[in-house]
Design a protein around this motif. Structure first.
Motif, PDB file in Angstrom:
ATOM      1  N   CYS A 268     -20.463 -30.788  33.159  1.00 49.23           N
ATOM      2  CA  CYS A 268     -19.278 -30.085  33.632  1.00 49.23           C
ATOM      3  C   CYS A 268     -19.696 -28.872  34.446  1.00 49.23           C
ATOM      4  O   CYS A 268     -20.868 -28.576  34.607  1.00 49.23           O
TER       5      CYS A 268
ATOM      6  N   PHE B 153     -14.630 -23.200  22.187  1.00 50.53           N
ATOM      7  CA  PHE B 153     -15.069 -23.512  23.538  1.00 50.53           C
ATOM      8  C   PHE B 153     -13.954 -23.214  24.545  1.00 50.53           C
ATOM      9  O   PHE B 153     -14.192 -22.603  25.582  1.00 50.53           O
ATOM     10  N   ASP B 154     -12.735 -23.644  24.228  1.00 51.54           N
ATOM     11  CA  ASP B 154     -11.605 -23.399  25.130  1.00 51.54           C
ATOM     12  C   ASP B 154     -11.370 -21.909  25.344  1.00 51.54           C
ATOM     13  O   ASP B 154     -11.099 -21.464  26.462  1.00 51.54           O
ATOM     14  N   ALA B 155     -11.487 -21.118  24.265  1.00 48.76           N
ATOM     15  CA  ALA B 155     -11.312 -19.667  24.393  1.00 48.76           C
ATOM     16  C   ALA B 155     -12.420 -19.063  25.256  1.00 48.76           C
ATOM     17  O   ALA B 155     -12.153 -18.241  26.143  1.00 48.76           O
ATOM     18  N   SER B 156     -13.653 -19.478  25.028  1.00 55.55           N
ATOM     19  CA  SER B 156     -14.780 -18.966  25.824  1.00 55.55           C
ATOM     20  C   SER B 156     -14.637 -19.373  27.288  1.00 55.55           C
ATOM     21  O   SER B 156     -14.924 -18.587  28.191  1.00 55.55           O
ATOM     22  N   TRP B 157     -14.214 -20.596  27.518  1.00 55.92           N
ATOM     23  CA  TRP B 157     -14.049 -21.094  28.885  1.00 55.92           C
ATOM     24  C   TRP B 157     -13.007 -20.267  29.638  1.00 55.92           C
ATOM     25  O   TRP B 157     -13.193 -19.921  30.802  1.00 55.92           O
ATOM     26  N   SER B 158     -11.920 -19.915  28.951  1.00 57.83           N
ATOM     27  CA  SER B 158     -10.864 -19.159  29.632  1.00 57.83           C
ATOM     28  C   SER B 158     -11.302 -17.734  29.979  1.00 57.83           C
ATOM     29  O   SER B 158     -10.761 -17.135  30.888  1.00 57.83           O
TER      30      SER B 158
ATOM     31  N   ARG C 181     -14.796 -25.812  16.762  1.00 58.31           N
ATOM     32  CA  ARG C 181     -15.731 -25.606  17.871  1.00 58.31           C
ATOM     33  C   ARG C 181     -15.042 -25.869  19.211  1.00 58.31           C
ATOM     34  O   ARG C 181     -15.266 -25.162  20.186  1.00 58.31           O
ATOM     35  N   ALA C 182     -14.181 -26.870  19.279  1.00 60.69           N
ATOM     36  CA  ALA C 182     -13.448 -27.161  20.515  1.00 60.69           C
ATOM     37  C   ALA C 182     -12.512 -26.005  20.872  1.00 60.69           C
ATOM     38  O   ALA C 182     -12.404 -25.622  22.044  1.00 60.69           O
ATOM     39  N   ALA C 183     -11.849 -25.416  19.879  1.00 62.73           N
ATOM     40  CA  ALA C 183     -10.968 -24.269  20.138  1.00 62.73           C
ATOM     41  C   ALA C 183     -11.773 -23.064  20.608  1.00 62.73           C
ATOM     42  O   ALA C 183     -11.355 -22.347  21.527  1.00 62.73           O
TER      43      ALA C 183
END
Length: 103
Positions: free
Chosen positions: A40, A89-94, A85-87
């Motif tokens: 990605c 990741f989403d927070a870090s990505w944003s 972990r997915a949540a």
């Protein structure tokens, strides 16, 4: 008990399977061999956040690798931990910014 049999026993009883790895080679191999891996876009975390560890998720397995200084890792087979972990990741990505493109 052999690790595989112990893992099967824990899974049948609803417990998470946790494997500790001295060094990072075994956990890195497990993280890279998970199914559903996709490359990605590379992004940078804000400078205010120090991320000394890395994690890789291929539900339901989450692999966590420590810093080079500690050289250890662990693998968890847990749907709950994978969702957490997915949540994260989403927070870090944003909060992160895209890496500059190199022509």
């Amino acid at each position: 008990m052999m690790p595989v049999l112990r893992a099967m026993h824990h899974h049948e009883n609803g417990q998470s399977n946790i494997r500790f790895h001295p060094g990072i080679r075994a956990v890195l191999w497990e993280a890279l061999s998970g199914e559903g891996k996709e490359l990605c876009e590379r992004r940078y975390a804000p400078a205010a956040y120090s991320l000394a560890m890395t994690a890789s998720s291929a539900a339901p397995t989450v692999c966590v690798i420590s810093s080079v200084r500690e050289r250890s890792g662990l693998s968890l087979d847990s749907a709950d931990f994978a969702a957490f972990r997915a949540a994260m990741f989403d927070a870090s990505w944003s909060l992160s910014t895209p890496a500059p493109t190199i022509p």
